[in-house]
Structure formats: C-alpha cells, structure tokens
Design a protein around this motif. Structure first.
Motif, PDB file in Angstrom:
ATOM      1  N   ALA A  75       0.836  -1.199   0.000  1.00  0.00           N
ATOM      2  CA  ALA A  75       0.000   0.000   0.000  1.00  0.00           C
ATOM      3  C   ALA A  75       0.872   1.251   0.000  1.00  0.00           C
ATOM      4  O   ALA A  75       1.851   1.330   0.755  1.00  0.00           O
ATOM      5  CB  ALA A  75      -0.916   0.001   1.217  1.00  0.00           C
ATOM      6  N   PRO A  76       0.557   2.230  -0.849  1.00  0.00           N
ATOM      7  CA  PRO A  76       1.299   3.499  -0.802  1.00  0.00           C
ATOM      8  C   PRO A  76       1.182   4.136   0.577  1.00  0.00           C
ATOM      9  O   PRO A  76       0.261   3.832   1.341  1.00  0.00           O
ATOM     10  CB  PRO A  76       0.596   4.348  -1.878  1.00  0.00           C
ATOM     11  CG  PRO A  76      -0.062   3.356  -2.784  1.00  0.00           C
ATOM     12  CD  PRO A  76      -0.460   2.221  -1.903  1.00  0.00           C
ATOM     13  N   VAL A  77       2.085   5.014   0.892  1.00  0.00           N
ATOM     14  CA  VAL A  77       2.083   5.687   2.188  1.00  0.00           C
ATOM     15  C   VAL A  77       0.746   6.409   2.392  1.00  0.00           C
ATOM     16  O   VAL A  77       0.297   7.163   1.533  1.00  0.00           O
ATOM     17  CB  VAL A  77       3.247   6.702   2.278  1.00  0.00           C
ATOM     18  CG1 VAL A  77       3.175   7.463   3.598  1.00  0.00           C
ATOM     19  CG2 VAL A  77       4.585   5.993   2.140  1.00  0.00           C
ATOM     20  N   GLY A  78       0.104   6.106   3.508  1.00  0.00           N
ATOM     21  CA  GLY A  78      -1.164   6.734   3.828  1.00  0.00           C
ATOM     22  C   GLY A  78      -2.377   5.971   3.348  1.00  0.00           C
ATOM     23  O   GLY A  78      -3.514   6.309   3.686  1.00  0.00           O
ATOM     24  N   PHE A  79      -2.156   4.918   2.531  1.00  0.00           N
ATOM     25  CA  PHE A  79      -3.269   4.150   1.965  1.00  0.00           C
ATOM     26  C   PHE A  79      -3.543   2.866   2.738  1.00  0.00           C
ATOM     27  O   PHE A  79      -4.545   2.198   2.507  1.00  0.00           O
ATOM     28  CB  PHE A  79      -2.979   3.797   0.503  1.00  0.00           C
ATOM     29  CG  PHE A  79      -3.106   4.951  -0.444  1.00  0.00           C
ATOM     30  CD1 PHE A  79      -2.444   6.143  -0.216  1.00  0.00           C
ATOM     31  CD2 PHE A  79      -3.891   4.845  -1.574  1.00  0.00           C
ATOM     32  CE1 PHE A  79      -2.556   7.208  -1.095  1.00  0.00           C
ATOM     33  CE2 PHE A  79      -4.020   5.902  -2.468  1.00  0.00           C
ATOM     34  CZ  PHE A  79      -3.344   7.096  -2.220  1.00  0.00           C
ATOM     35  N   CYS A  80      -2.656   2.518   3.646  1.00  0.00           N
ATOM     36  CA  CYS A  80      -2.785   1.244   4.363  1.00  0.00           C
ATOM     37  C   CYS A  80      -3.741   1.392   5.546  1.00  0.00           C
ATOM     38  O   CYS A  80      -3.585   2.308   6.361  1.00  0.00           O
ATOM     39  CB  CYS A  80      -1.413   0.788   4.848  1.00  0.00           C
ATOM     40  SG  CYS A  80      -1.427  -0.797   5.713  1.00  0.00           S
ATOM     41  N   PRO A  81      -4.712   0.513   5.662  1.00  0.00           N
ATOM     42  CA  PRO A  81      -5.643   0.602   6.804  1.00  0.00           C
ATOM     43  C   PRO A  81      -4.966   0.147   8.086  1.00  0.00           C
ATOM     44  O   PRO A  81      -4.030  -0.642   8.075  1.00  0.00           O
ATOM     45  CB  PRO A  81      -6.775  -0.345   6.404  1.00  0.00           C
ATOM     46  CG  PRO A  81      -6.109  -1.362   5.529  1.00  0.00           C
ATOM     47  CD  PRO A  81      -5.055  -0.612   4.768  1.00  0.00           C
ATOM     48  N   SER A  82      -5.475   0.640   9.201  1.00  0.00           N
ATOM     49  CA  SER A  82      -4.917   0.258  10.497  1.00  0.00           C
ATOM     50  C   SER A  82      -5.263  -1.192  10.823  1.00  0.00           C
ATOM     51  O   SER A  82      -6.205  -1.770  10.258  1.00  0.00           O
ATOM     52  CB  SER A  82      -5.469   1.170  11.594  1.00  0.00           C
ATOM     53  OG  SER A  82      -6.868   0.946  11.758  1.00  0.00           O
ATOM     54  N   LEU A  83      -4.518  -1.773  11.732  1.00  0.00           N
ATOM     55  CA  LEU A  83      -4.771  -3.146  12.132  1.00  0.00           C
ATOM     56  C   LEU A  83      -6.135  -3.276  12.804  1.00  0.00           C
ATOM     57  O   LEU A  83      -6.863  -4.252  12.588  1.00  0.00           O
ATOM     58  CB  LEU A  83      -3.676  -3.632  13.071  1.00  0.00           C
ATOM     59  CG  LEU A  83      -3.796  -5.083  13.557  1.00  0.00           C
ATOM     60  CD1 LEU A  83      -3.819  -6.049  12.379  1.00  0.00           C
ATOM     61  CD2 LEU A  83      -2.646  -5.418  14.505  1.00  0.00           C
ATOM     62  N   SER A  84      -6.499  -2.297  13.609  1.00  0.00           N
ATOM     63  CA  SER A  84      -7.806  -2.349  14.283  1.00  0.00           C
ATOM     64  C   SER A  84      -8.943  -2.292  13.272  1.00  0.00           C
ATOM     65  O   SER A  84      -9.966  -2.966  13.435  1.00  0.00           O
ATOM     66  CB  SER A  84      -7.927  -1.200  15.287  1.00  0.00           C
ATOM     67  OG  SER A  84      -7.829   0.059  14.640  1.00  0.00           O
ATOM     68  N   TRP A  85      -8.769  -1.502  12.214  1.00  0.00           N
ATOM     69  CA  TRP A  85      -9.784  -1.446  11.154  1.00  0.00           C
ATOM     70  C   TRP A  85      -9.914  -2.801  10.477  1.00  0.00           C
ATOM     71  O   TRP A  85     -11.023  -3.282  10.229  1.00  0.00           O
ATOM     72  CB  TRP A  85      -9.401  -0.385  10.126  1.00  0.00           C
ATOM     73  CG  TRP A  85     -10.403  -0.186   9.027  1.00  0.00           C
ATOM     74  CD1 TRP A  85     -11.464   0.667   9.012  1.00  0.00           C
ATOM     75  CD2 TRP A  85     -10.446  -0.871   7.751  1.00  0.00           C
ATOM     76  NE1 TRP A  85     -12.166   0.577   7.831  1.00  0.00           N
ATOM     77  CE2 TRP A  85     -11.557  -0.369   7.033  1.00  0.00           C
ATOM     78  CE3 TRP A  85      -9.657  -1.856   7.152  1.00  0.00           C
ATOM     79  CZ2 TRP A  85     -11.898  -0.816   5.751  1.00  0.00           C
ATOM     80  CZ3 TRP A  85      -9.987  -2.305   5.883  1.00  0.00           C
ATOM     81  CH2 TRP A  85     -11.097  -1.790   5.206  1.00  0.00           C
ATOM     82  N   GLN A  86      -8.788  -3.431  10.175  1.00  0.00           N
ATOM     83  CA  GLN A  86      -8.817  -4.743   9.535  1.00  0.00           C
ATOM     84  C   GLN A  86      -9.490  -5.771  10.430  1.00  0.00           C
ATOM     85  O   GLN A  86     -10.293  -6.591   9.967  1.00  0.00           O
ATOM     86  CB  GLN A  86      -7.394  -5.183   9.184  1.00  0.00           C
ATOM     87  CG  GLN A  86      -6.711  -4.299   8.144  1.00  0.00           C
ATOM     88  CD  GLN A  86      -5.318  -4.796   7.808  1.00  0.00           C
ATOM     89  OE1 GLN A  86      -5.132  -5.922   7.350  1.00  0.00           O
ATOM     90  NE2 GLN A  86      -4.309  -3.958   8.055  1.00  0.00           N
ATOM     91  N   GLN A  87      -9.181  -5.759  11.696  1.00  0.00           N
ATOM     92  CA  GLN A  87      -9.786  -6.710  12.635  1.00  0.00           C
ATOM     93  C   GLN A  87     -11.292  -6.501  12.736  1.00  0.00           C
ATOM     94  O   GLN A  87     -12.054  -7.475  12.827  1.00  0.00           O
ATOM     95  CB  GLN A  87      -9.124  -6.569  13.998  1.00  0.00           C
ATOM     96  CG  GLN A  87      -7.672  -7.012  14.020  1.00  0.00           C
ATOM     97  CD  GLN A  87      -6.966  -6.685  15.320  1.00  0.00           C
ATOM     98  OE1 GLN A  87      -7.396  -5.791  16.074  1.00  0.00           O
ATOM     99  NE2 GLN A  87      -5.889  -7.388  15.619  1.00  0.00           N
ATOM    100  N   GLN A  88     -11.719  -5.247  12.708  1.00  0.00           N
ATOM    101  CA  GLN A  88     -13.145  -4.964  12.784  1.00  0.00           C
ATOM    102  C   GLN A  88     -13.866  -5.459  11.537  1.00  0.00           C
ATOM    103  O   GLN A  88     -14.973  -6.002  11.623  1.00  0.00           O
ATOM    104  CB  GLN A  88     -13.375  -3.461  12.941  1.00  0.00           C
ATOM    105  CG  GLN A  88     -14.845  -3.074  13.126  1.00  0.00           C
ATOM    106  CD  GLN A  88     -15.450  -3.695  14.362  1.00  0.00           C
ATOM    107  OE1 GLN A  88     -14.903  -3.560  15.455  1.00  0.00           O
ATOM    108  NE2 GLN A  88     -16.570  -4.388  14.215  1.00  0.00           N
ATOM    109  N   GLN A  89     -13.246  -5.300  10.368  1.00  0.00           N
ATOM    110  CA  GLN A  89     -13.866  -5.779   9.122  1.00  0.00           C
ATOM    111  C   GLN A  89     -13.987  -7.297   9.121  1.00  0.00           C
ATOM    112  O   GLN A  89     -14.990  -7.854   8.656  1.00  0.00           O
ATOM    113  CB  GLN A  89     -13.045  -5.318   7.906  1.00  0.00           C
ATOM    114  CG  GLN A  89     -12.875  -3.820   7.784  1.00  0.00           C
ATOM    115  CD  GLN A  89     -14.172  -3.065   7.962  1.00  0.00           C
ATOM    116  OE1 GLN A  89     -15.197  -3.403   7.358  1.00  0.00           O
ATOM    117  NE2 GLN A  89     -14.136  -2.028   8.798  1.00  0.00           N
ATOM    118  N   VAL A  90     -12.988  -7.975   9.630  1.00  0.00           N
ATOM    119  CA  VAL A  90     -13.035  -9.435   9.716  1.00  0.00           C
ATOM    120  C   VAL A  90     -14.158  -9.872  10.645  1.00  0.00           C
ATOM    121  O   VAL A  90     -14.899 -10.827  10.355  1.00  0.00           O
ATOM    122  CB  VAL A  90     -11.676  -9.995  10.195  1.00  0.00           C
ATOM    123  CG1 VAL A  90     -11.800 -11.477  10.540  1.00  0.00           C
ATOM    124  CG2 VAL A  90     -10.617  -9.795   9.126  1.00  0.00           C
ATOM    125  N   SER A  91     -14.319  -9.171  11.761  1.00  0.00           N
ATOM    126  CA  SER A  91     -15.391  -9.494  12.704  1.00  0.00           C
ATOM    127  C   SER A  91     -16.762  -9.275  12.069  1.00  0.00           C
ATOM    128  O   SER A  91     -17.657 -10.117  12.198  1.00  0.00           O
ATOM    129  CB  SER A  91     -15.241  -8.645  13.962  1.00  0.00           C
ATOM    130  OG  SER A  91     -16.301  -8.872  14.859  1.00  0.00           O
TER     131      SER A  91
END
Length: 264
Positions: A75-91
């Motif tokens: 992901a380009p700088v600033g385009f990568c989602p946070s880990l907490s966001w990813q975990q929430q999407q998985v949930s």
C-alpha cells in the motif's frame, strides 16, 4: 534368515513349516490355511527388495501447472488501513457469514420477482450482465452516483444487487464459478460498486474449508485490488475503502497472510 522388514514388523500370523519348501506348490491351490500363508511367504521372498519401473519418457504427457505465489502491491504511504480497522472488518464479515448460513433456507425459499432470471451456470456473459448490468458490461457509460437514484430503477441496466433471496440459491459450485467470472472481468477493468457488492456477497457465501480454486481466486482478487490501489492518486478516493476491504478479507479472514497489509 529374517529380512530387514521382518525385523521391523513382527509377524502377526507366524507359520512354522520347517526350512523345507519342496512340498509347497506355488502354482497349485493351497490345501489348508497354513499352506496358503506359506505360499504368500515364499512369493514375497522371491520378490526383489527394490523394483525399478522401466518408463519410456516419450510416452509421458507434458503437464503444466501454473502456481502463482506473488503477493500484493504494498500500500502506498497513507493508503494502508490500520490493524484495528482490519480486525473490525473481519469481525463484521464473520457475523454476515453466520447470518447467511443461519437463514439460507429461509431466504432461498422466497419467491423471486418475475424479472429476475438466473443465468445458467456456464453462461459467463449472462452472469456479467446479471451482476453488473448492461451499462457496465457493455461499457456504454461509466458509473454515475445518480444511477441508483433514478425514479424507475431498471436492474437489467444497472445490475441485480446480491439480494439474499438470490445468493442463498447459489450452491458452492455456482458461487465459485460466478466469483471467478467476476474476478476475471475485473482483471481488465476498473472497480465499480456493483462489482464490489457481488464480490463481498460471494465471499460471504464461500464455505470452509476452501477448495484450491477458491484460494486461487481470492489471491487473484487481492492482487488486482492491490494493483489498482497503487494507482490511486488520493487517500480520499472513494474506491480505496472497498479495495482495502477486499484485500483485508482475503488476507485476514481467508488466511492468505502473505497478502495482508502491514500498518506502519
């Protein structure tokens, strides 16, 4: 003398007939159980310890196996989602899958509108029209925000949404086929919301454990999303959350961990 195999594996049916084998006829039928077992022993003793097959290389058919292990574009700088966001999407995604599985029988029994004609499994072009609509499929117009706000919505033009009454009717073979059709279409074209909705719904209907074809499609989808994401010009691009979501699900939920975004 005992063979190495006999030393490692004790006899479960020992047969003691002495050292003489002259009275055992390997060509005739055994006269009793002991003679049968002795015949088996003698036949085994006549077999070589190592057998080498004589294969004519000219008769072998050439086989090609395509295995792709390429990862996603970082992901380009600033385009990568946070880990907490990813975990929430998985949930959230897990909850959606559970609700679909729980209510699949109910939704699949619902009557479809007369204008909903499900394509045949092998009709790729009809599936593209069905899911994406004629406008996107034929390329007559790009996606417009006002498209879905028209007074008389024509699903044939804008595509049928993945209603639960529709996706609940799809068996696993159909889910895999339609997923592959849409991902292959996406390889050569831009992302549109109709595509995103269908990809999310089909992924939600995939049953675990995944077949190899499903793993391949998920990886192909994540790579394409990463490729498209790397071409975006702004962090405010409306496509970015959807692309990040599809990459996240493939990597985090479907355990393709080498494709996962790693927040800085």
């Amino acid at each position: 003398m005992k063979s190495d195999a006999e030393d490692l594996m004790p006899r479960l049916l020992p047969v003691e007939l002495g050292d003489s084998t002259e009275d055992v006829d390997l060509n005739g039928p055994p006269r009793n159980p002991q003679e049968y077992l002795r015949q088996v022993q003698l036949e085994a003793s006549l077999c070589p310890d190592v057998v080498v097959a004589q294969i004519d290389p000219k008769k072998l058919k050439k086989q090609t196996v395509n295995v792709s292990v390429a990862g996603c574009h970082a992901a380009p700088v600033g385009f990568c989602p946070s880990l907490s966001w990813q975990q929430q999407q998985v949930s959230n995604f897990s909850d959606v899958r559970q609700r679909i599985a729980k209510n699949r029988k109910h939704w699949s029994s619902q009557t479809l509108d007369d204008n909903v004609l499900m394509p045949k499994l092998t009709d790729e072009e009809s599936w593209k029209r069905f899911c994406l609509g004629e406008r996107v499929y034929l390329g007559t117009t790009s996606y417009n925000k006002d498209t879905e706000q028209e007074p008389a919505l024509d699903f044939n033009k804008v595509g049928f949404p993945p209603f639960l009454s529709i996706v609940s009717r799809l068996n696993q073979s159909t889910v895999l086929v339609v997923l592959e059709i849409l991902i292959n279409w996406f390889e050569e074209r831009e992302f549109v919301p109709q595509l995103g909705r269908w990809l999310y719904a089909l992924l939600a209907c995939l049953e675990k454990p995944l077949l190899p074809e499903a793993h391949s499609s998920i990886r192909q989808l994540a790579r394409r999303c990463g490729q498209l994401r790397s071409s975006l010009q702004s962090e405010e691009d409306e496509q970015l959350p959807a692309l990040n979501l599809l990459i996240c699900l493939g990597a985090r939920y479907f355990e393709q961990s080498d494709l996962a975004d790693q927040p800085e």
